[in-house]
Design a protein around this motif. Sequence first.
Motif, PDB file in Angstrom:
ATOM      1  N   UNK A 106      10.876   8.257   1.229  1.00  0.00           N
ATOM      2  CA  UNK A 106      12.035   7.380   1.448  1.00  0.00           C
ATOM      3  C   UNK A 106      13.086   8.023   2.346  1.00  0.00           C
ATOM      4  N   UNK A 107      13.136   9.360   2.372  1.00  0.00           N
ATOM      5  CA  UNK A 107      14.107  10.035   3.239  1.00  0.00           C
ATOM      6  C   UNK A 107      13.703   9.944   4.712  1.00  0.00           C
ATOM      7  N   UNK A 108      12.432   9.634   4.974  1.00  0.00           N
ATOM      8  CA  UNK A 108      11.951   9.535   6.350  1.00  0.00           C
ATOM      9  C   UNK A 108      12.343   8.219   7.007  1.00  0.00           C
ATOM     10  N   UNK A 109      12.829   7.262   6.216  1.00  0.00           N
ATOM     11  CA  UNK A 109      13.201   5.937   6.737  1.00  0.00           C
ATOM     12  C   UNK A 109      14.662   5.647   6.361  1.00  0.00           C
ATOM     13  N   UNK A 110      15.616   6.377   6.942  1.00  0.00           N
ATOM     14  CA  UNK A 110      17.000   6.343   6.461  1.00  0.00           C
ATOM     15  C   UNK A 110      17.816   5.136   6.880  1.00  0.00           C
ATOM     16  N   UNK A 111      17.414   4.458   7.940  1.00  0.00           N
ATOM     17  CA  UNK A 111      18.211   3.317   8.397  1.00  0.00           C
ATOM     18  C   UNK A 111      17.358   2.383   9.245  1.00  0.00           C
ATOM     19  N   UNK A 112      17.859   1.180   9.385  1.00  0.00           N
ATOM     20  CA  UNK A 112      17.222   0.176  10.245  1.00  0.00           C
ATOM     21  C   UNK A 112      17.918   0.159  11.592  1.00  0.00           C
ATOM     22  N   UNK A 113      17.247  -0.426  12.584  1.00  0.00           N
ATOM     23  CA  UNK A 113      17.848  -0.657  13.895  1.00  0.00           C
ATOM     24  C   UNK A 113      18.494  -2.039  13.848  1.00  0.00           C
ATOM     25  N   UNK A 114      19.780  -2.047  13.570  1.00  0.00           N
ATOM     26  CA  UNK A 114      20.461  -3.300  13.245  1.00  0.00           C
ATOM     27  C   UNK A 114      20.387  -4.316  14.376  1.00  0.00           C
ATOM     28  N   UNK A 115      20.469  -3.861  15.624  1.00  0.00           N
ATOM     29  CA  UNK A 115      20.418  -4.828  16.726  1.00  0.00           C
ATOM     30  C   UNK A 115      19.055  -5.521  16.789  1.00  0.00           C
ATOM     31  N   UNK A 116      18.002  -4.754  16.561  1.00  0.00           N
ATOM     32  CA  UNK A 116      16.673  -5.357  16.571  1.00  0.00           C
ATOM     33  C   UNK A 116      16.500  -6.295  15.385  1.00  0.00           C
ATOM     34  N   UNK A 117      17.002  -5.870  14.226  1.00  0.00           N
ATOM     35  CA  UNK A 117      16.953  -6.738  13.055  1.00  0.00           C
ATOM     36  C   UNK A 117      17.704  -8.033  13.336  1.00  0.00           C
ATOM     37  N   UNK A 118      18.864  -7.919  14.007  1.00  0.00           N
ATOM     38  CA  UNK A 118      19.626  -9.111  14.366  1.00  0.00           C
ATOM     39  C   UNK A 118      18.854 -10.044  15.279  1.00  0.00           C
ATOM     40  N   UNK A 119      18.114  -9.461  16.220  1.00  0.00           N
ATOM     41  CA  UNK A 119      17.277 -10.284  17.114  1.00  0.00           C
ATOM     42  C   UNK A 119      16.223 -11.026  16.297  1.00  0.00           C
ATOM     43  N   UNK A 120      15.565 -10.300  15.401  1.00  0.00           N
ATOM     44  CA  UNK A 120      14.535 -10.936  14.585  1.00  0.00           C
ATOM     45  C   UNK A 120      15.126 -12.034  13.709  1.00  0.00           C
ATOM     46  N   UNK A 121      16.261 -11.759  13.091  1.00  0.00           N
ATOM     47  CA  UNK A 121      16.891 -12.766  12.234  1.00  0.00           C
ATOM     48  C   UNK A 121      17.320 -13.984  13.050  1.00  0.00           C
ATOM     49  N   UNK A 122      17.781 -13.741  14.286  1.00  0.00           N
ATOM     50  CA  UNK A 122      18.166 -14.849  15.141  1.00  0.00           C
ATOM     51  C   UNK A 122      16.984 -15.731  15.494  1.00  0.00           C
ATOM     52  N   UNK A 123      15.845 -15.108  15.758  1.00  0.00           N
ATOM     53  CA  UNK A 123      14.637 -15.871  16.062  1.00  0.00           C
ATOM     54  C   UNK A 123      14.215 -16.723  14.869  1.00  0.00           C
ATOM     55  N   UNK A 124      14.268 -16.121  13.678  1.00  0.00           N
ATOM     56  CA  UNK A 124      13.909 -16.870  12.473  1.00  0.00           C
ATOM     57  C   UNK A 124      14.880 -18.030  12.259  1.00  0.00           C
ATOM     58  N   UNK A 125      16.182 -17.765  12.441  1.00  0.00           N
ATOM     59  CA  UNK A 125      17.192 -18.815  12.261  1.00  0.00           C
ATOM     60  C   UNK A 125      17.000 -19.959  13.247  1.00  0.00           C
ATOM     61  N   UNK A 126      16.486 -19.642  14.432  1.00  0.00           N
ATOM     62  CA  UNK A 126      16.260 -20.673  15.456  1.00  0.00           C
ATOM     63  C   UNK A 126      14.949 -21.421  15.260  1.00  0.00           C
ATOM     64  N   UNK A 127      14.188 -21.038  14.252  1.00  0.00           N
ATOM     65  CA  UNK A 127      12.959 -21.761  13.959  1.00  0.00           C
ATOM     66  C   UNK A 127      11.706 -21.197  14.586  1.00  0.00           C
ATOM     67  N   UNK A 128      11.785 -20.021  15.206  1.00  0.00           N
ATOM     68  CA  UNK A 128      10.585 -19.404  15.762  1.00  0.00           C
ATOM     69  C   UNK A 128       9.665 -18.946  14.638  1.00  0.00           C
TER      70      UNK A 128
END
Length: 219
Positions: free
Chosen positions: A84-106
């Motif tokens: 779990x220490x090897x995965x300390x954070x997410x790439x928030x901008x990329x996550x935002x892109x993915x969430x935006x795509x999902x929100x847009x219905x992709x």
Amino acid sequence: MNSVDIRHIVFDIGKVLIHYDPNLPFSRLIPDESERNWFFANVCTSDWNIEQDRGRSWQEAEALLIRDYPDRADHIRAFRRHWHEMVPHAYAETVGIMEGLIADGWDVTMLTNFASDTFREAQKLYPFLTLPRGVTVSGDVRLIKPDRAIYQTHARTFGLDPGATLFIDDSPANVEGARAAGWHAVQFTDPDKLKRDLAAYGVQPSDHAAPSLIAADAP
């Protein structure tokens, strides 16, 4: 590329959506850099680790190494124990892109080289990994990228048209593997390039502004 009819978008996870670096716990466990480099080059190697991504159990993986390196048993077991220490954070901008795509219905899914148990742990640390329509985990299907079979399995499982599928991965080999399976694919290096690559395929995600890092929930 705008003439291409993209209907499915597939994300890799490690080094695209979440950070991964085995050195993070081991810089504490093996402070000497040269010794640590030797350990990763000879004991807990990338080739050893990817077999867990292919479905081998950690118990078997650890036993194989401890047989050959009994004096390193604690460090070998530490690889999974401190994962779990090897995965300390997410790439928030990329996550935002993915969430935006999902929100847009992709139609968004994920395809990842990941051990089965650590992927379920990652989903608890990062709940956004439950947002896409589904995921193919290499450890579950016992296939790994860039083998063509895992792309074919993912397309079949989720009903994807390969020619209408765009794949995002940080590894050049995995990108080429997707293309060999008939998919469109782009190499991830940073969020700005990803936005340009998506735009070249006529995909414009909604703007989901986010801080620069998303830290993992405490295990």
